[in-house]
Design a protein around this motif. Structure first.
Motif, mmCIF file in Angstrom:
data_model
loop_
_atom_site.group_PDB
_atom_site.id
_atom_site.type_symbol
_atom_site.label_atom_id
_atom_site.label_comp_id
_atom_site.label_asym_id
_atom_site.label_seq_id
_atom_site.Cartn_x
_atom_site.Cartn_y
_atom_site.Cartn_z
ATOM 1 N N SER A 15 48.051 22.508 -31.670
ATOM 2 C CA SER A 15 47.070 21.646 -32.323
ATOM 3 C C SER A 15 47.631 21.049 -33.609
ATOM 4 C CB SER A 15 45.803 22.440 -32.651
ATOM 5 O OG SER A 15 44.894 21.627 -33.358
ATOM 6 N N VAL A 16 47.275 19.799 -33.862
ATOM 7 C CA VAL A 16 47.707 19.127 -35.095
ATOM 8 C C VAL A 16 46.845 19.535 -36.280
ATOM 9 C CG1 VAL A 16 48.645 17.143 -33.876
ATOM 10 C CG2 VAL A 16 46.269 17.089 -34.673
ATOM 11 N N ALA B 67 46.774 8.946 -24.559
ATOM 12 C CA ALA B 67 47.453 9.884 -25.459
ATOM 13 C C ALA B 67 46.521 11.028 -25.836
ATOM 14 C CB ALA B 67 47.940 9.163 -26.713
ATOM 15 N N TYR B 68 45.269 10.702 -26.113
ATOM 16 C CA TYR B 68 44.284 11.728 -26.464
ATOM 17 C C TYR B 68 44.088 12.705 -25.297
ATOM 18 C CZ TYR B 68 39.834 13.910 -27.574
ATOM 19 O OH TYR B 68 38.840 14.824 -27.794
ATOM 20 N N TYR C 102 44.455 10.820 -36.496
ATOM 21 C CA TYR C 102 43.512 11.443 -35.567
ATOM 22 C C TYR C 102 42.106 11.380 -36.141
ATOM 23 C CZ TYR C 102 47.655 13.502 -33.390
ATOM 24 O OH TYR C 102 48.854 13.686 -32.782
ATOM 25 N N TYR D 282 47.005 14.998 -25.152
ATOM 26 C CA TYR D 282 46.907 15.952 -26.263
ATOM 27 C C TYR D 282 45.928 17.069 -25.913
ATOM 28 C CZ TYR D 282 45.528 17.901 -30.739
ATOM 29 O OH TYR D 282 45.225 18.778 -31.747
ATOM 30 N N GLN D 283 44.781 16.711 -25.358
ATOM 31 C CA GLN D 283 43.772 17.710 -24.973
ATOM 32 C C GLN D 283 44.335 18.672 -23.929
ATOM 33 O OE1 GLN D 283 41.676 17.345 -27.660
ATOM 34 N NE2 GLN D 283 40.141 18.008 -26.213
ATOM 35 N N ILE E 165 42.163 9.472 -31.115
ATOM 36 C CA ILE E 165 43.306 8.976 -31.878
ATOM 37 C C ILE E 165 42.947 7.573 -32.343
ATOM 38 C CG2 ILE E 165 45.746 8.350 -31.791
ATOM 39 C CD1 ILE E 165 46.043 10.525 -29.609
ATOM 40 N N TYR F 203 52.854 17.853 -21.768
ATOM 41 C CA TYR F 203 51.662 17.078 -22.123
ATOM 42 C C TYR F 203 51.711 16.623 -23.583
ATOM 43 C CZ TYR F 203 49.883 19.029 -17.774
ATOM 44 O OH TYR F 203 49.722 19.385 -16.469
ATOM 45 N N LEU F 204 52.164 17.504 -24.463
ATOM 46 C CA LEU F 204 52.238 17.137 -25.880
ATOM 47 C C LEU F 204 53.216 15.986 -26.089
ATOM 48 C CD1 LEU F 204 51.223 17.886 -28.738
ATOM 49 C CD2 LEU F 204 53.339 19.190 -28.981
ATOM 50 N N HIS G 4 51.914 12.789 -24.876
ATOM 51 C CA HIS G 4 50.983 12.271 -25.880
ATOM 52 C C HIS G 4 51.726 11.442 -26.925
ATOM 53 C CE1 HIS G 4 50.269 13.894 -30.049
ATOM 54 N NE2 HIS G 4 49.182 13.163 -29.963
ATOM 55 N N TYR G 5 52.867 11.961 -27.426
ATOM 56 C CA TYR G 5 53.634 11.214 -28.432
ATOM 57 C C TYR G 5 54.164 9.899 -27.868
ATOM 58 C CZ TYR G 5 53.520 15.276 -31.515
ATOM 59 O OH TYR G 5 53.111 16.299 -32.324
#
Length: 105
Positions: free
Chosen positions: A75-76, A60-61, A97, A64-65, A87, A44-45, A48-49
Motif C-alpha cells: 500500500s502507498v 491503474a487503480y 492518489y 493497484y487494488q 488515482i 499487479y503493482l 499499475h505503475y
C-alpha cells in the motif's frame, strides 16, 4: 527466441521495458506474469505503475487494488486508517492518489 514461462522473469522484463519508456510492452509482460502466477502481487503493482505512465488511471487503480489485496504491505498509504479511492493523476513528483479516512479519532 523462446518466451519466458516464469512469472518473476516476466516481471523483470516488464520493469526493464517500463524503465525504457515502453509501457504498453511492460503491461503485456505484467499481464502474462499475472496469468502464470495470479498470486504474484508485484506483477499487479508494476502493471499499475506502467498504466499510470500511460495515463490510464482507472485501469491503474484496479491493478493497484489487486496488488494490495494480495499483499497489504504494498500500500502507498502509511496508515491502515486510510484507503485509496482512486488515482487523480501523475506528474514529475509522482502519483496523486485520492484517499479517505476510514475512521475518526
Amino acid at each position: 527466441f523462446q518466451k519466458p514461462k516464469d512469472a518473476e522473469i516476466l516481471v523483470r522484463l516488464g520493469n526493464w521495458e517500463m524503465g525504457n519508456g515502453r509501457n504498453e510492452t511492460a503491461v503485456s509482460y505484467f499481464d502474462r506474469a499475472a496469468d502464470l502466477n495470479p498470486k504474484l502481487a508485484l506483477s499487479y503493482l508494476n502493471r499499475h505503475y506502467a498504466l499510470v505512465n500511460l495515463r490510464r488511471f482507472g485501469a491503474a487503480y484496479e491493478a493497484y487494488q489487486e496488488a494490495i489485496g494480495l499483499k497489504k504491505s504494498l500500500s502507498v498509504l502509511p496508515s491502515k486508517d486510510f484507503e485509496v479511492r482512486g488515482i487523480l493523476g501523475a506528474g514529475g513528483g509522482g502519483i496523486v492518489y485520492h484517499a479517505r479516512r476510514l475512521k475518526d479519532d
